[in-house]
Design a protein around this motif. Structure first.
Motif, PDB file in Angstrom:
ATOM      1  N   MET A  57      49.494  56.137   6.157  1.00  0.00           N
ATOM      2  CA  MET A  57      48.358  56.888   5.877  1.00  0.00           C
ATOM      3  C   MET A  57      46.819  56.386   6.541  1.00  0.00           C
ATOM      4  SD  MET A  57      46.557  59.612   4.857  1.00  0.00           S
ATOM      5  CE  MET A  57      48.198  60.471   4.491  1.00  0.00           C
ATOM      6  N   GLY A  72      43.055  55.347   6.200  1.00  0.00           N
ATOM      7  CA  GLY A  72      42.213  55.236   5.423  1.00  0.00           C
ATOM      8  C   GLY A  72      42.317  55.238   3.993  1.00  0.00           C
ATOM      9  N   PHE A  73      41.383  55.334   3.077  1.00  0.00           N
ATOM     10  CA  PHE A  73      41.714  55.636   1.570  1.00  0.00           C
ATOM     11  C   PHE A  73      40.930  56.720   0.903  1.00  0.00           C
ATOM     12  CE2 PHE A  73      38.312  52.765   2.537  1.00  0.00           C
ATOM     13  CZ  PHE A  73      37.011  53.128   1.604  1.00  0.00           C
ATOM     14  N   ILE A  74      41.297  57.158  -0.116  1.00  0.00           N
ATOM     15  CA  ILE A  74      40.592  58.537  -0.431  1.00  0.00           C
ATOM     16  C   ILE A  74      39.229  58.556  -0.687  1.00  0.00           C
ATOM     17  CG2 ILE A  74      40.391  59.681  -2.652  1.00  0.00           C
ATOM     18  CD1 ILE A  74      42.408  60.935  -0.910  1.00  0.00           C
ATOM     19  N   GLN A  75      38.639  59.557  -0.288  1.00  0.00           N
ATOM     20  CA  GLN A  75      37.023  59.653  -0.136  1.00  0.00           C
ATOM     21  C   GLN A  75      36.939  60.669  -1.356  1.00  0.00           C
ATOM     22  OE1 GLN A  75      35.381  61.236   3.393  1.00  0.00           O
ATOM     23  NE2 GLN A  75      33.236  61.065   2.446  1.00  0.00           N
ATOM     24  N   LYS A 105      41.880  66.778   7.768  1.00  0.00           N
ATOM     25  CA  LYS A 105      41.150  66.083   6.908  1.00  0.00           C
ATOM     26  C   LYS A 105      41.439  66.449   5.278  1.00  0.00           C
ATOM     27  CE  LYS A 105      36.513  64.637   5.543  1.00  0.00           C
ATOM     28  NZ  LYS A 105      34.930  64.684   5.757  1.00  0.00           N
ATOM     29  N   ARG A 110      51.666  67.210   0.394  1.00  0.00           N
ATOM     30  CA  ARG A 110      51.203  66.579   1.641  1.00  0.00           C
ATOM     31  C   ARG A 110      51.850  67.137   2.931  1.00  0.00           C
ATOM     32  NH1 ARG A 110      48.578  60.973   1.854  1.00  0.00           N
ATOM     33  NH2 ARG A 110      47.469  61.825   0.173  1.00  0.00           N
ATOM     34  N   GLU A 134      36.265  55.975   3.692  1.00  0.00           N
ATOM     35  CA  GLU A 134      36.867  56.537   4.801  1.00  0.00           C
ATOM     36  C   GLU A 134      37.597  57.552   4.514  1.00  0.00           C
ATOM     37  OE1 GLU A 134      39.179  55.341   8.966  1.00  0.00           O
ATOM     38  OE2 GLU A 134      39.199  53.905   7.367  1.00  0.00           O
ATOM     39  N   VAL A 137      40.474  60.554   4.352  1.00  0.00           N
ATOM     40  CA  VAL A 137      41.754  60.434   4.496  1.00  0.00           C
ATOM     41  C   VAL A 137      42.217  61.909   5.418  1.00  0.00           C
ATOM     42  CG1 VAL A 137      44.244  60.582   3.374  1.00  0.00           C
ATOM     43  CG2 VAL A 137      42.292  59.180   2.507  1.00  0.00           C
ATOM     44  N   TYR A 138      43.245  61.427   6.333  1.00  0.00           N
ATOM     45  CA  TYR A 138      43.955  62.698   7.341  1.00  0.00           C
ATOM     46  C   TYR A 138      45.255  62.728   7.248  1.00  0.00           C
ATOM     47  CZ  TYR A 138      38.911  62.569   9.347  1.00  0.00           C
ATOM     48  OH  TYR A 138      37.673  62.833   9.610  1.00  0.00           O
ATOM     49  N   GLN A 148      42.136  61.269  12.295  1.00  0.00           N
ATOM     50  CA  GLN A 148      41.249  60.182  12.162  1.00  0.00           C
ATOM     51  C   GLN A 148      40.409  59.945  13.678  1.00  0.00           C
ATOM     52  OE1 GLN A 148      40.456  58.239   9.666  1.00  0.00           O
ATOM     53  NE2 GLN A 148      38.768  57.552  10.600  1.00  0.00           N
TER      54      GLN A 148
END
Length: 437
Positions: A1, A3-6, A31, A178, A383, A385-386, A392
């Protein structure tokens, strides 16, 4: 995965989705805008048929299957089609049906025998098709999945008509929310024509025969229901502007599920709701997600094309007629964002190290449009998450030369060398002299 959850928006904290697992994504980039228990593996019921659709549409694209080719129904398939405990349209023994008609029955009525027929058309048998399903899921990087049949039924219901099921006697297809979202994202990317059928609220199967059957789409959120007879007035409370897909599903194991998608003003979202308690609740919860998306997010151009990043207006050049070159972004960067995010980001420049010498300069000649590096958007709150690395990449564009820089001739280079030598010599002498005092 990636990035991390925004945290998508403050309003997200106030969403109360009554489902076992939920996810909301931007259909263009994947996204993730909101999720709850999205990595929990659960039953998917007839949402399975999105994978069956994908494999059929792929086979048609590759010329392996034609829409107008016919398929002759076996006694086993006919018997299954007459099982009133299952969603079906009647199929007659030795009767021939076109692939297009069987596909419509699967997509609109969620007809299970028609789905098995499609599996046999594409792969020769249900077992071979299930193998293709799992292979394709692996290829698409869905992550959390297991397919044991083409329909989404519990294997015990399938075994009544086809005893040699794949997997355990009580197994069903399972995926995470997901993974389901990624399958929906991929089918819309690769085969957007799927919406031409998923958006049909009503269609007649086997017109002109004794098996004539009016198929009602199980997706009650379709706008077209408003234009149909009064018997559909109940559905009008669920219809949603711009919604045109994708697939419902329900079994005792999975509960009531729905993968939805809606588009307004050029922006499309995908929702997945899994494990609600009733037929209608899945639509009520989907509406909450879509309202949240359309009310809190918009597609904005964060960086225009030919954008000059402050602090990186130029890059040094070696052996050129000029000692620097102007640079800017090649393309614009757009994203689905909240109003707060529109100004809350940084632009990060990364130069291509392979194109720089030891002094960190480019070597002439340089042509206008040459790629020199990249420009990336980074949100300050974390960042985003996609669903995949491809999403990304939508936050990154090329950094290119904005002008030509020709290579200097030998005489200019020689004079620079001489000037540099005497400059260094003078600097050394000056330093020595200063040291005397």
């Amino acid at each position: 995965m990636i990035g991390f959850i925004q945290k998508p928006a403050a309003a997200a904290e106030n969403i109360d989705i009554n489902a076992n697992a939920v996810i909301l994504i931007d259909a263009e980039t994947g996204k993730i805008l909101y999720e709850k228990n999205a990595e929990t593996v659960l039953g998917i019921a007839s949402m399975t048929k999105m994978m069956t659709e994908y494999l059929l549409l792929e086979a048609v694209k590759e010329g392996k299957v034609k829409w107008d080719q016919t398929f002759t129904i076996s006694p086993e398939l006919s018997k299954m089609s007459h099982d009133d405990d299952l969603s079906n349209v009647y199929l007659r023994v030795d009767s021939a049906y076109t692939v297009e008609d069987l596909y419509s029955a699967m997509a609109i009525e969620s007809a299970n025998a028609a789905t098995v027929a499609i599996a046999e058309i594409v792969a020769g048998s249900e077992a071979n098709f299930v193998k293709l399903m799992n292979e394709k899921a692996e290829e698409l990087g869905l992550g959390d999945f297991k397919f044991v049949n083409s329909t989404g039924l519990n294997n015990r219901d399938l075994a009544k008509h086809f005893p040699d099921v794949v997997g355990g006697a009580e197994e069903e297809n399972v995926m995470s929310a997901r993974a389901v979202a990624k399958l929906a994202y991929q089918i819309l990317k690769d085969f957007p024509e799927v919406l031409e059928t998923s958006s049909i609220p009503e269609k007649t199967f086997a017109e002109g025969t004794k098996d004539r059957f009016v198929m009602d789409n199980w997706n009650w959120m379709l706008e077209g229901y408003r234009d149909i007879a009064d018997r559909y007035s109940y559905y009008q409370q669920f219809t949603y502007e711009g919604l045109d897909g994708l697939k419902t599903g329900s079994t005792n194991f999975a509960g009531f599920c729905f993968t939805g998608t809606a588009s307004r003003d050029g922006v499309r979202y995908i929702t997945v709701v899994m494990g609600t308690k009733s037929q209608t609740e899945r639509f009520v919860e989907t509406k909450k997600l879509l309202d949240f998306a359309f009310n809190n997010f918009s597609k904005e151009e964060l960086v225009p094309a030919e954008y000059v990043v402050k602090g990186t207006e130029t890059v040094p050049v070696s052996k050129g007629k000029e000692d620097q070159v102007k640079v800017h972004s090649a393309d614009a960067i757009s994203s689905i964002v909240t109003p707060a995010e529109q100004e809350n980001f940084d632009t990060v420049v990364k130069l291509d190290k392979d194109k720089l010498n030891e002094e960190g300069a480019l070597t002439a000649p340089i042509k206008k449009g040459d790629k020199i590096g990249t420009v990336t958007i980074q949100f300050k709150d974390g960042e985003a998450v996609y669903l995949s690395s491809e999403g990304q990449k939508s936050m990154t564009v090329d950094l290119i030369a904005a002008e030509n820089v020709e290579k200097a001739n030998w005489f200019v280079l020689m004079m620079r060398g001489i000037g540099g030598f005497f400059g260094d010599l003078w600097g050394s002498v000056s330093s020595t002299v200063k040291g005397w005092f």
